[in-house]
Design a protein around this motif. Structure first.
Motif, PDB file in Angstrom:
ATOM      1  N   TYR A 160       2.146  -1.321  -0.329  1.00 47.12           N
ATOM      2  CA  TYR A 160       1.797  -2.446  -1.194  1.00 47.12           C
ATOM      3  C   TYR A 160       0.909  -1.982  -2.353  1.00 47.12           C
ATOM      4  N   GLU A 179       3.575   0.163  -4.578  1.00 43.72           N
ATOM      5  CA  GLU A 179       4.607  -0.660  -5.204  1.00 43.72           C
ATOM      6  C   GLU A 179       4.970  -1.779  -4.238  1.00 43.72           C
ATOM      7  N   THR A 180       4.857  -3.030  -4.692  1.00 46.67           N
ATOM      8  CA  THR A 180       5.071  -4.193  -3.822  1.00 46.67           C
ATOM      9  C   THR A 180       6.456  -4.189  -3.184  1.00 46.67           C
ATOM     10  N   ARG A 181       7.481  -3.832  -3.948  1.00 46.35           N
ATOM     11  CA  ARG A 181       8.839  -3.875  -3.401  1.00 46.35           C
ATOM     12  C   ARG A 181       9.030  -2.866  -2.270  1.00 46.35           C
ATOM     13  N   ALA A 207       6.721  -2.111  -0.104  1.00 43.95           N
ATOM     14  CA  ALA A 207       6.097  -2.744   1.055  1.00 43.95           C
ATOM     15  C   ALA A 207       7.032  -3.785   1.655  1.00 43.95           C
ATOM     16  N   VAL A 208       7.673  -4.589   0.791  1.00 48.49           N
ATOM     17  CA  VAL A 208       8.596  -5.621   1.273  1.00 48.49           C
ATOM     18  C   VAL A 208       9.781  -4.980   1.978  1.00 48.49           C
TER      19      VAL A 208
END
Length: 211
Positions: free
Chosen positions: A33, A36-38, A40-41
């Motif tokens: 996260y 890069e947020t994506r 983590a998702v």
């Protein structure tokens, strides 16, 4: 330190390893996260799918635990002739001075603690089973009537799973974890030595091994 204290409270090495991987996954989600947020998702979705489709394996080793499939079998095996005699169903067939014990695990298939302690109960049954000390297991999802009869909370937030009840001549003698007013009275650990001492299995084994 907080995580380590949580890990050492786990009932078995398998549970400790499982919980360690859980904390690692949470740590990786947090790390991704920050990068890069994506990422983590994506990683969180992969972990969820693996949890959903690749569950933790259940104990498959040797055991003398007797699976009790329904209420009738429970009454026949565990409550036995003593309670039936009191209810007027039939005459007692055994010497009332002879004590017979059943240690019964009441469990659900979805509770982590039930899954992580399966090997412990199997080891107890292999070590301590005698002609008058037997070990059984009851799936409360399949037989909810017994959960109501013995006042065992099977809710998602329950701290009573699994519940172990020692029956002496068909009647409840003591249970773990201890419950008062429908709630767990004392937070005790599901550790092999503590459980053995709590139910005094060594003494019962010695008193029943001759049949």
């Amino acid at each position: 330190i907080l995580i380590f204290s949580r890990l050492i409270r786990e009932p078995s090495m398998e549970a400790m390893i499982s919980k360690s991987f859980l904390f690692l996954k949470i740590g990786f989600v947090a790390l991704f996260y920050m990068i890069e947020t994506r990422y983590a998702v994506f990683y969180a979705v992969i972990c969820f799918l693996s949890w959903l489709f690749i569950p933790q394996p259940r104990y498959q080793g040797p055991t003398k635990m007797i699976t009790i499939p329904n209420v009738e079998a429970f009454e026949e095996r565990v409550e036995d002739g003593y309670l039936k005699y009191q209810r007027g169903k039939k005459k007692a067939t055994r010497d009332p001075e002879t004590k017979e014990y059943w240690l019964v695990e009441f469990y659900t298939v979805w509770a982590d603690t039930c899954l992580n302690t399966e090997a412990m109960w199997a080891n107890f049954s292999n070590r301590y089973t005698t002609p008058r000390l037997k070990f059984g297991r009851v799936d409360l999802d399949q037989i909810p009537e017994l959960a109501r009869r013995y006042d065992i909370n099977t809710g998602a937030m329950s701290r009573q799973l699994p519940t172990l009840v020692l029956f002496e001549n068909g009647e409840e003698s003591i249970r773990f974890p201890p419950v008062r007013d429908g709630k767990v009275a004392v937070a005790l650990k599901y550790k092999a030595k503590e459980i053995k001492d709590y139910f005094n299995l060594g003494k019962i084994y010695l008193s029943t091994r001759e049949g």
